[in-house]
Design an enzyme around this catalytic site. Sequence first.
Site, PDB file in Angstrom:
ATOM      1  N   ASN A   7       1.011  -1.420   0.106  1.00  0.00           N
ATOM      2  CA  ASN A   7      -0.002  -0.024  -0.020  1.00  0.00           C
ATOM      3  C   ASN A   7       1.072   1.152  -0.023  1.00  0.00           C
ATOM      4  O   ASN A   7       1.602   1.529   0.910  1.00  0.00           O
ATOM      5  CB  ASN A   7      -1.013  -0.076   1.214  1.00  0.00           C
ATOM      6  CG  ASN A   7      -1.980   1.099   1.286  1.00  0.00           C
ATOM      7  OD1 ASN A   7      -1.743   1.984   0.506  1.00  0.00           O
ATOM      8  ND2 ASN A   7      -2.596   1.129   2.341  1.00  0.00           N
ATOM      9  N   ARG A  90      -2.720  -1.913  -3.301  1.00  0.00           N
ATOM     10  CA  ARG A  90      -4.037  -1.482  -2.969  1.00  0.00           C
ATOM     11  C   ARG A  90      -4.024   0.011  -3.761  1.00  0.00           C
ATOM     12  O   ARG A  90      -3.061   0.793  -3.792  1.00  0.00           O
ATOM     13  CB  ARG A  90      -3.910  -0.837  -1.769  1.00  0.00           C
ATOM     14  CG  ARG A  90      -5.199  -0.357  -1.236  1.00  0.00           C
ATOM     15  CD  ARG A  90      -5.125   0.471  -0.080  1.00  0.00           C
ATOM     16  NE  ARG A  90      -6.514   1.356   0.212  1.00  0.00           N
ATOM     17  CZ  ARG A  90      -6.585   2.666   0.450  1.00  0.00           C
ATOM     18  NH1 ARG A  90      -5.559   3.178   0.769  1.00  0.00           N
ATOM     19  NH2 ARG A  90      -7.580   3.331   0.441  1.00  0.00           N
ATOM     20  N   HIS A 179     -13.387   2.913   0.405  1.00  0.00           N
ATOM     21  CA  HIS A 179     -12.988   1.947   1.591  1.00  0.00           C
ATOM     22  C   HIS A 179     -13.886   0.545   1.164  1.00  0.00           C
ATOM     23  O   HIS A 179     -14.343  -0.054   1.851  1.00  0.00           O
ATOM     24  CB  HIS A 179     -13.920   2.473   2.754  1.00  0.00           C
ATOM     25  CG  HIS A 179     -13.326   3.485   3.517  1.00  0.00           C
ATOM     26  ND1 HIS A 179     -13.904   4.368   4.523  1.00  0.00           N
ATOM     27  CD2 HIS A 179     -11.888   3.705   3.728  1.00  0.00           C
ATOM     28  CE1 HIS A 179     -12.992   5.154   4.820  1.00  0.00           C
ATOM     29  NE2 HIS A 179     -11.828   4.861   4.396  1.00  0.00           N
ATOM     30  N   ASN A 208     -10.332   7.435  10.937  1.00  0.00           N
ATOM     31  CA  ASN A 208      -9.802   8.543  10.633  1.00  0.00           C
ATOM     32  C   ASN A 208     -10.618   9.280   9.390  1.00  0.00           C
ATOM     33  O   ASN A 208     -11.166  10.253   9.400  1.00  0.00           O
ATOM     34  CB  ASN A 208      -8.523   8.781  10.296  1.00  0.00           C
ATOM     35  CG  ASN A 208      -7.742   9.800  10.770  1.00  0.00           C
ATOM     36  OD1 ASN A 208      -8.549  10.802  11.257  1.00  0.00           O
ATOM     37  ND2 ASN A 208      -6.538   9.911  11.161  1.00  0.00           N
ATOM     38  N   ARG A 238     -12.119  15.782   8.049  1.00  0.00           N
ATOM     39  CA  ARG A 238     -13.036  16.229   6.898  1.00  0.00           C
ATOM     40  C   ARG A 238     -14.424  16.401   7.199  1.00  0.00           C
ATOM     41  O   ARG A 238     -15.049  15.837   8.206  1.00  0.00           O
ATOM     42  CB  ARG A 238     -13.110  14.906   5.906  1.00  0.00           C
ATOM     43  CG  ARG A 238     -11.749  14.756   4.957  1.00  0.00           C
ATOM     44  CD  ARG A 238     -12.023  13.419   4.118  1.00  0.00           C
ATOM     45  NE  ARG A 238     -10.783  12.583   4.492  1.00  0.00           N
ATOM     46  CZ  ARG A 238     -10.666  11.419   4.172  1.00  0.00           C
ATOM     47  NH1 ARG A 238     -11.670  10.736   3.631  1.00  0.00           N
ATOM     48  NH2 ARG A 238      -9.699  10.597   4.452  1.00  0.00           N
ATOM     49  N   ASP A 280      -8.266  13.284  16.542  1.00  0.00           N
ATOM     50  CA  ASP A 280      -8.495  11.813  17.163  1.00  0.00           C
ATOM     51  C   ASP A 280      -9.455  11.697  18.077  1.00  0.00           C
ATOM     52  O   ASP A 280      -9.741  12.304  19.027  1.00  0.00           O
ATOM     53  CB  ASP A 280      -7.013  11.653  17.755  1.00  0.00           C
ATOM     54  CG  ASP A 280      -6.925  10.387  18.186  1.00  0.00           C
ATOM     55  OD1 ASP A 280      -7.580   9.524  18.855  1.00  0.00           O
ATOM     56  OD2 ASP A 280      -5.863   9.735  17.447  1.00  0.00           O
ATOM     57  N   GLU A 331     -14.307  -0.347  15.898  1.00  0.00           N
ATOM     58  CA  GLU A 331     -14.062  -1.540  16.557  1.00  0.00           C
ATOM     59  C   GLU A 331     -13.916  -1.129  18.154  1.00  0.00           C
ATOM     60  O   GLU A 331     -13.877  -2.092  18.859  1.00  0.00           O
ATOM     61  CB  GLU A 331     -12.549  -1.924  15.980  1.00  0.00           C
ATOM     62  CG  GLU A 331     -12.974  -2.518  14.721  1.00  0.00           C
ATOM     63  CD  GLU A 331     -11.551  -2.917  13.771  1.00  0.00           C
ATOM     64  OE1 GLU A 331     -10.537  -3.190  14.744  1.00  0.00           O
ATOM     65  OE2 GLU A 331     -11.627  -2.720  12.753  1.00  0.00           O
TER      66      GLU A 331
END
Length: 396
Positions: A7, A90, A179, A208, A238, A280, A331
């Site tokens: 990636n 990716r 995603h 994020n 964003r 965060d 999660e």
Amino acid sequence: MKILVVNAGSSSLKYQLFDMETGEVLAKGNCERIGIDGLITHKCPGKPDYKTQADFPDHRAAIEFVLKLLTDKTLGVIDSVDAIEAVGHRFAHGGEKLRKSSVLGDEEIAYLESIVGLNPLHGPPAISGFKACKEVMPSVNHVGVFDTSYYADIQEHAYIYPIPYELYEKYKIRKYGFHGTSHRYVAGKAAEMLGDPNAKIITCHLGNGSSITATVNGKAVDTSMGFTPQDGVPMGTRSGAIDPTIPTYIMKAENLTADETEKLLNGKSGLYGVSGISSDCRDIRDAAANGKVRAKLAMKILTHNIKKIVGSYVAEMNGVDAVVFTAGIGENDRDLRAEVCKDMSFMGIQIDEEVNATCPRGEIADITAKGAKVKTFVIPTNEEYMIALDTQNLTK
Ligand code: AMP
């Protein structure tokens, strides 16, 4: 079969080496600060973590260093580079043409180069990461896995924006969705858990960057991100979806250029913009617990918007069998899951508060309340494994 998953970002190159017989990750790591100086973190189960500074003028230098580490006598996990049978890459964007994971040849790369305008941040580094890997591993197949391809079958009325149609024809302005590899992975796991490949599933990838996707019969039917990953729910920095006239209003009021406005909406908005504290979620939670009103407001805006999209997808699919939470926030943030699922019992969504609060991190959990019609799951995402699996399927 051993597969390397890569990636590549503008100054980073993340990698994982999979043994597909066992599904095990043999080694993984991240080359950072490419083009600046260079730093690599390399981890193999059962061996001490390795971190060192190195000189990475470009992606090629980084991948060469990775291959040296993977074959190193003490730190390595394979005897020679020849043990790597294929490489999966990716890509965030496959445009309208790369509708599924594909072995990358000249034609595919020419197409990806032609659409970098749609994906100026991620496209060029991903292409240069691929080229570097192809140069140092020319004899194996390289497969591209595209975040957008999960949305290839979304219907026209869901992907065409209600703006002059010529703008779609001229500039390919439409919903692409992102995603997709993560949503495909967790929706697949949820369908397995339900024992129903045709299930209606809403997957909430909340990190994020955040997006929500509706899946029926294993295919995405709608998603919250759009022409760019800027659309949908509010994110770390964003804005997510806002009234479309706000950008032009800000440009005029603050005398900003188009690029400056884009930066404001992309890099200074979302949780960070509202709280004024951090992008965060953990920092925002701490601040909210310490009475910071705007931190509380930022979280409330986030949960409000997630709830609205989940509800709209239930309407769109005429029901839902499972709601899934994944990625950093999904999660780990039990409060967010509880807040989103609160007062959704009329739709059949109800979670067991205690199971939700105590389910172990990093593991699949069924947090459904007893008797609830709709299942609610926490499923850790694994995009890299999905990329490795597609690569295996296309090359074995
Ligand atoms: P990701 O982009 O998937 O790596 O997710 C990053 C986001 O997950 C950040 O906003 C983190 O604050 C958030 N996150 C990670 N761990 C936790 C946690 N224990 N509680 C709340 N948020 C978390």
